[in-house]
Design an enzyme around this catalytic site. Sequence first.
Site, mmCIF file in Angstrom:
data_model
loop_
_atom_site.group_PDB
_atom_site.id
_atom_site.type_symbol
_atom_site.label_atom_id
_atom_site.label_comp_id
_atom_site.label_asym_id
_atom_site.label_seq_id
_atom_site.Cartn_x
_atom_site.Cartn_y
_atom_site.Cartn_z
ATOM 1 N N CYS A 167 -5.373 2.410 -0.294
ATOM 2 C CA CYS A 167 -4.486 1.520 -0.769
ATOM 3 C C CYS A 167 -5.238 0.286 -0.959
ATOM 4 C CB CYS A 167 -3.393 1.473 0.224
ATOM 5 S SG CYS A 167 -3.997 1.526 1.835
HETATM 6 N N1 LIG Z 1 0.221 5.096 4.310
HETATM 7 C C1 LIG Z 1 -0.458 4.425 3.325
HETATM 8 O O1 LIG Z 1 -0.084 3.581 2.806
HETATM 9 C C2 LIG Z 1 -1.667 5.438 2.725
HETATM 10 C C3 LIG Z 1 -2.281 6.605 3.143
HETATM 11 N N2 LIG Z 1 -3.173 7.372 2.581
HETATM 12 C C4 LIG Z 1 -3.638 8.396 3.080
HETATM 13 O O2 LIG Z 1 -2.508 9.480 2.875
HETATM 14 C C5 LIG Z 1 -2.807 10.317 3.915
HETATM 15 C C6 LIG Z 1 -1.401 10.537 4.546
HETATM 16 O O3 LIG Z 1 -1.036 9.205 4.847
HETATM 17 P P1 LIG Z 1 0.330 8.892 5.609
HETATM 18 O O4 LIG Z 1 1.496 9.328 4.920
HETATM 19 O O5 LIG Z 1 0.370 7.267 5.865
HETATM 20 O O6 LIG Z 1 0.263 9.644 6.937
HETATM 21 P P2 LIG Z 1 1.398 10.221 7.829
HETATM 22 O O7 LIG Z 1 0.819 10.011 9.236
HETATM 23 O O8 LIG Z 1 2.687 9.327 7.845
HETATM 24 O O9 LIG Z 1 1.581 11.920 7.380
HETATM 25 C C7 LIG Z 1 0.842 12.820 7.570
HETATM 26 C C8 LIG Z 1 1.441 13.955 7.177
HETATM 27 O O10 LIG Z 1 0.690 15.230 7.261
HETATM 28 C C9 LIG Z 1 1.148 16.296 8.254
HETATM 29 N N3 LIG Z 1 0.007 16.892 8.867
HETATM 30 C C10 LIG Z 1 -0.664 16.533 10.012
HETATM 31 N N4 LIG Z 1 -1.441 17.621 10.233
HETATM 32 C C11 LIG Z 1 -1.425 18.630 9.383
HETATM 33 C C12 LIG Z 1 -1.685 19.662 9.219
HETATM 34 N N5 LIG Z 1 -2.696 20.239 9.967
HETATM 35 N N6 LIG Z 1 -1.510 20.351 7.929
HETATM 36 C C13 LIG Z 1 -0.386 19.936 7.241
HETATM 37 N N7 LIG Z 1 0.211 18.702 7.513
HETATM 38 C C14 LIG Z 1 -0.073 18.070 8.497
HETATM 39 C C15 LIG Z 1 2.049 15.289 8.935
HETATM 40 O O11 LIG Z 1 3.252 16.121 9.677
HETATM 41 P P3 LIG Z 1 3.280 16.788 11.122
HETATM 42 O O12 LIG Z 1 2.131 15.852 12.032
HETATM 43 O O13 LIG Z 1 4.650 16.844 11.350
HETATM 44 O O14 LIG Z 1 2.513 18.144 10.587
HETATM 45 C C16 LIG Z 1 2.713 14.203 7.839
HETATM 46 O O15 LIG Z 1 3.582 14.920 7.229
HETATM 47 C C17 LIG Z 1 -3.822 9.828 4.561
HETATM 48 O O16 LIG Z 1 -5.120 10.421 4.529
HETATM 49 C C18 LIG Z 1 -3.720 8.411 4.392
HETATM 50 O O17 LIG Z 1 -5.326 7.769 4.911
HETATM 51 C C19 LIG Z 1 -3.672 6.698 1.443
HETATM 52 C C20 LIG Z 1 -2.967 5.539 0.873
HETATM 53 C C21 LIG Z 1 -2.166 4.908 1.491
HETATM 54 C C1 LIG Z 2 -2.064 -0.933 7.709
HETATM 55 C C2 LIG Z 2 -3.127 0.001 8.165
HETATM 56 O O1 LIG Z 2 -3.207 0.451 8.926
HETATM 57 N N1 LIG Z 2 -3.747 0.715 7.025
HETATM 58 C C3 LIG Z 2 -4.510 1.700 7.154
HETATM 59 C C4 LIG Z 2 -5.372 1.906 5.607
HETATM 60 C C5 LIG Z 2 -4.235 2.771 4.781
HETATM 61 C C6 LIG Z 2 -4.912 4.129 4.631
HETATM 62 O O2 LIG Z 2 -3.829 5.292 4.771
HETATM 63 O O3 LIG Z 2 -5.979 4.418 4.488
HETATM 64 P P1 LIG Z 2 -6.708 5.116 3.261
HETATM 65 O O4 LIG Z 2 -6.095 4.280 2.102
HETATM 66 O O5 LIG Z 2 -8.003 5.223 3.587
HETATM 67 O O6 LIG Z 2 -5.913 6.763 3.114
HETATM 68 C C7 LIG Z 2 -5.681 1.489 7.993
HETATM 69 O O7 LIG Z 2 -6.420 0.228 7.976
HETATM 70 O O8 LIG Z 2 -6.458 2.411 8.671
#
Ligand SMILES: NC(=O)C1=CN([C@@H]2O[C@H](COP(=O)(O)OP(=O)(O)OC[C@H]3O[C@@H](n4cnc5c(N)ncnc54)[C@H](OP(=O)(O)O)[C@@H]3O)[C@@H](O)[C@H]2O)C=CC1
Ligand SMILES: CC(=O)N[C@@H](CCC(=O)OP(=O)(O)O)C(=O)O
Length: 345
Positions: A167
């Site tokens: 992000c």
């Molecule tokens: N949030 C953000 O702004 C951004 C996030 N990302 C990336 O996207 C990914 C997801 O982030 P985010 O949505 O914030 O994370 P969350 O913690 O909100 O969601 C993680 C998801 O993964 C699931 N999960 C965990 N372990 C497993 C497994 N072994 N098998 C299948 N599903 C699993 C969780 O469900 P459960 O634990 O119930 O199984 C949940 O659905 C991360 O890699 C993050 O770095 C990238 C850019 C921006």
């Molecule tokens: C506010 C906050 O905690 N932000 C996350 C970055 C967002 C994220 O999910 O990281 P990726 O884009 O690498 O997947 C962090 O700093 O770790």
Amino acid sequence: MERKQSAKKYSLQNVVVIGASGYAGAELVSLLNDHRLVGELTLYVSEQSHDRDKFIAQLYPRFKGRVDLPLLGLPVGTVTDALANADAVFLCTSHEVSCQWYAQLSQLTATVFDLSGGFRLPTADLYPRFYGFEHPATEALAKAVYGLAEWLDEEFDNARWIAVPGCYPTASLLALKPLAVFNHQINHTVINAVSGVTGAGRSVSLKTQAAELSLQGYKAGVHRHQPEIDYYSGLNTLFLPHLGDFKRGILATITIYFNEAPSQAQLKTVFDVYQASALVHIAEGEYPALNDVVNSGRCHIGWHLNGNALVIFSAIDNLLKGAASQALQCFNLKLGLPSEEGVPL
Ligand SMILES: NC(=O)C1=CN([C@@H]2O[C@H](COP(=O)(O)OP(=O)(O)OC[C@H]3O[C@@H](n4cnc5c(N)ncnc54)[C@H](OP(=O)(O)O)[C@@H]3O)[C@@H](O)[C@H]2O)C=CC1
Ligand SMILES: CC(=O)N[C@@H](CCC(=O)OP(=O)(O)O)C(=O)O
């Protein structure tokens, strides 16, 4: 610059989302559910998830009457029928879990759109330092293609594993990449970026509790997005992330100190690269606000030249342009659709 592909296969796609209950996953489910080329949509969480076998609308009431799909439990590495028949798999899981899936998913016919950072960095040696684990599939790093949707090259066309950018890097790189021709004139670059708390994911932690929220910097120069931004910009930046007390959005304030600054006219020319873009709006003298981009897949950029310093403000929704809608743009481009198809404007 943005790839314009000819339409390839307009057949309905079988799509799987792993990690569908998380913040990024749920946004993606919403977009995919409404996409005209998505046929079968299968949602997975972990085998031991508390949400296993619940319907996603139980977690997210905004899906009631719209998305009627269960969250199925899936052990890492188990290839179900849905996965074997998938055209596209979206990994919305942690970096480690995405890496653990590589061995099985890379054997399937599906294209994988990985929202984690598991395959974004160029070399394995960076992973222990910035991600805290040894990379289990180092050979895959050379095969994965970085999916910054406005800046794809021909490698994207054949890639089967798309590393969707982070992000903070998305907000930063959309501003920095047009300036590449001036990189040799840059003395140094500082990126101050503030993120909403959804950036930290849905799982409970002390730092994301309402009572703890404030405005605070963290991981100055050592965040895992530091090498990602530097590698894909070709610069040595100083990246300073901050956590804000709001839910969604990232505002990156980038200050570039030139040894010899380009002229206003030269800057206008390079930033014109986004002129035809439906999702990146760039203008001199503007101050983009999070309100302009939250709940939209757009990036708004404003730039200001002050002597030898160029200040660029870049705003995105971390869950959309910073994650789910950028992944959807990559999916669209793989299909030969316009990248903005189904992306909220
Ligand atoms: N949030 C953000 O702004 C951004 C996030 N990302 C990336 O996207 C990914 C997801 O982030 P985010 O949505 O914030 O994370 P969350 O913690 O909100 O969601 C993680 C998801 O993964 C699931 N999960 C965990 N372990 C497993 C497994 N072994 N098998 C299948 N599903 C699993 C969780 O469900 P459960 O634990 O119930 O199984 C949940 O659905 C991360 O890699 C993050 O770095 C990238 C850019 C921006
Ligand atoms: C506010 C906050 O905690 N932000 C996350 C970055 C967002 C994220 O999910 O990281 P990726 O884009 O690498 O997947 C962090 O700093 O770790």
